[in-house]
Design an enzyme around this catalytic site. Structure first.
Site, PDB file in Angstrom:
ATOM      1  N   GLU A   1      72.063  11.615  31.993  1.00  0.00           N
ATOM      2  CA  GLU A   1      72.315  12.900  32.636  1.00  0.00           C
ATOM      3  C   GLU A   1      73.779  12.940  33.058  1.00  0.00           C
ATOM      4  OE1 GLU A   1      68.762  12.827  35.498  1.00  0.00           O
ATOM      5  OE2 GLU A   1      68.516  14.691  34.372  1.00  0.00           O
TER       6      GLU A   1
ATOM      7  N   ASN B   1      64.200  12.773  46.597  1.00  0.00           N
ATOM      8  CA  ASN B   1      65.272  12.041  47.294  1.00  0.00           C
ATOM      9  C   ASN B   1      66.637  12.718  47.208  1.00  0.00           C
ATOM     10  OD1 ASN B   1      65.577  11.331  44.576  1.00  0.00           O
ATOM     11  ND2 ASN B   1      66.431   9.343  45.081  1.00  0.00           N
TER      12      ASN B   1
ATOM     13  N   CYS C   1      67.604   5.995  43.658  1.00  0.00           N
ATOM     14  CA  CYS C   1      67.404   5.123  42.491  1.00  0.00           C
ATOM     15  C   CYS C   1      68.568   4.169  42.380  1.00  0.00           C
ATOM     16  CB  CYS C   1      67.254   5.867  41.179  1.00  0.00           C
ATOM     17  SG  CYS C   1      67.201   7.605  41.242  1.00  0.00           S
TER      18      CYS C   1
ATOM     19  N   GLU D   1      64.397   9.603  33.805  1.00  0.00           N
ATOM     20  CA  GLU D   1      65.213   8.809  34.731  1.00  0.00           C
ATOM     21  C   GLU D   1      64.232   8.177  35.701  1.00  0.00           C
ATOM     22  OE1 GLU D   1      68.951   9.011  33.512  1.00  0.00           O
ATOM     23  OE2 GLU D   1      68.218   7.872  35.234  1.00  0.00           O
TER      24      GLU D   1
END
Ligand code: UN1
Length: 499
Positions: free
Chosen positions: A461, A149, A281, A247
């Site tokens: 991150e 994505n 996300c 993640e």
């Protein structure tokens, strides 16, 4: 144009000679053929990375960083080429393709800067004539497994901090966006990375990803993808006591309180729910609306969502691109059926869009369900598509409870003009990111990014916190007293005299 794996500084085919095609999800056009790698390719890549590690870790970090600065400059120059390929291979509209690449540029420059920071701590010792200091050490061979994505931004979140910190990497991009993975590696090669420091293995996650996770030569797995796959990664990594940073899913909400600026909220909802066709996300898939403004909000939102233009994202007038592939399209439509069965009210969309050119791609109409209850599957499970659920509530407290009552915890947005309620929300919303009077998307590369509950496993991150993923602390004591000094035992009197 055939694309290849990159192992030990060489562009090579899969050992088996097998290939697969990368398709444009808007048109069905074949963009290229790439290696369908297997275990032997993974072995070769991990071995190359392991061989390169001792030399790379010995290169001073500021010199490693210079290569990243050059990569950043190259990416600035080629931004438009990369952005167009993001749109063609992943489907997001061209402005978002440019945003994806810009995020990779920002991240690359940020971690290049870390080459001259990567601060450790010094602190007093409890003993005289003794120093205490700490260093960040690289971990070894990193497996970077990334989703489709954000085909340039998310790889950069992993590759850049891993490399600047002195690790070597085997990169496995999603099999829906392999060409962009190869383009990014080509760019880093051109910027001057020595052979073996970064390796690329293209192929299906079930084979290549799994082999990387299981490979004893890989010391750290950094994975972004579904919670189901991430859980498998964690289980295997635990068996081998590997470092692992995950993640995973999201079920993000926008809370609209009764004093909100509704026009502003509508803009944030449209962008967060239907931007990137909901395939972030960080996408908003729930609007938790105060009952007092719910109807007014819907009256403004639904007609705007209905007007969004679907199509090939290279057309600058298009607002919403395709879904990535047939399986995801099926999954998204499956949730429309789930919502209808659960008794939610379908206000908009809920079907595939097939008129004209759209029939060639995987297009789904922006979909809104009203009267969704917080316990419905529609309101609990990650959909990863353009499907939005409106959940009515009666108070801020209830909104916070509904927001927090899902298995994921990535991002929340709240629209309110009341500073007291804003601070209460900032305190009580239990997601990794919170936005005030803005949508659920818009994270910046120099700040921590990640989520609570099943969104992640505690890492962040982005920013300085990514260094905690890609390095381990080494604590060093230097005793310059010239005699045996025993910590905890040779207690120095507070008069300042040595015993
Ligand atoms: C993702 O959704 O997978 O805040 C990453 C954002 C982007 C990053 C999203 N900067 O939406």
């Amino acid at each position: 144009m055939p694309h290849q794996n990159y192992i030990d500084g060489q562009w090579v085919a899969a050992k088996s000679g097998q290939t697969f095609e990368s398709l444009n999800p808007a048109t069905g056009e074949v963009l290229g053929t790439v290696p369908k790698s297997g275990l032997q390719d993974v072995d070769a890549a991990v071995e190359a990375a392991a061989r390169a590690f001792p030399k790379w870790r010995a290169v001073p970090a500021p010199r490693r960083a210079e290569i990243l600065f050059r990569a950043g400059e190259l990416l600035v120059r080629r931004k438009e080429d990369f952005a167009r390929m993001v749109t063609r291979e992943m489907g997001k509209v061209i402005v978002e393709g440019r945003g994806d690449v810009q995020e990779a540029i920002d991240t690359t420059y940020y971690y290049a800067g870390e080459g001259r920071r990567m601060f450790g701590f010094t602190t007093p010792s409890e003993l005289p004539n003794k120093a205490a200091l700490t260093f960040r050490d690289p971990i070894g061979v990193v497996a970077a497994i990334t989703p489709w994505n954000f085909p340039t931004a998310i790889p950069s979140w992993k590759l850049m901090p891993a490399l600047v910190a002195g690790n070597t990497v085997v990169f496995k991009p999603a099999s829906d966006t392999p060409i962009l993975g190869a383009m990014l590696v080509e760019l880093l090669e051109e910027a001057g990375l020595p052979p073996g420091v970064l390796n690329l293995v293209l192929g299906p996650g079930g084979v290549v990803g799994e082999a990387l996770v299981k490979h004893p030569g890989v010391s750290l797995v950094s994975f972004t993808g579904s919670t189901a796959s991430g859980t498998e990664v964690a289980v295997e990594a635990a068996r081998q006591v590997k470092r692992v940073a995950l993640e995973m899913g999201g079920k993000n909400a926008i809370i609209v309180l009764d004093d909100a600026d509704l026009d502003l909220a509508v803009e944030g909802i449209l962008w967060s729910a239907f931007g990137t066709t909901g395939q972030r996300c960080t996408a908003a898939s729930r609007v938790i609306a105060h009952q007092a403004v719910r109807q007014q909000l819907l009256d403004r939102l639904a007609p705007r969502a209905a007007q969004l233009k679907l199509g090939n994202g290279l057309d600058e007038t298009v607002n919403v691109g395709p879904i990535i592939n047939a399986a995801q399209l099926q999954k998204v439509h499956g949730y429309t059926e789930v919502g209808q069965r659960e008794g939610a009210v379908l206000l908009l969309g809920g079907e595939r869009a097939t008129e004209g050119e759209l029939s060639r791609g995987f297009f789904y109409r922006p979909t809104i369900f009203d009267q969704v209850r917080p316990t419905m599957r529609l309101a609990q499970e990650e959909i990863f598509g353009p499907t939005l659920s409106i959940i009515p509530v009666r108070s801020l407290e209830q909104a916070i409870e509904v927001n927090n009552g899902v298995p994921y915890g990535l991002t929340t947005s709240i629209y309110t003009a009341d500073v007291n309620r804003a601070f209460q929300a900032m305190r009580d919303l239990t997601t990794g990111l919170v936005y005030l009077n803005a949508g659920t998307i818009g994270a910046e590369s120099h700040l921590p990014f990640g989520g609570t509950r099943k969104t992640g496993n505690g890492h962040r991150e982005g920013g300085w916190t990514a260094l905690d993923i890609f390095t381990e602390w080494k604590t060093v004591f230097v005793d310059y007293s010239g005699r045996l000094q025993r910590a905890q035992i040779d207690l120095v009197p507070q008069t300042g005299e040595n015993p």
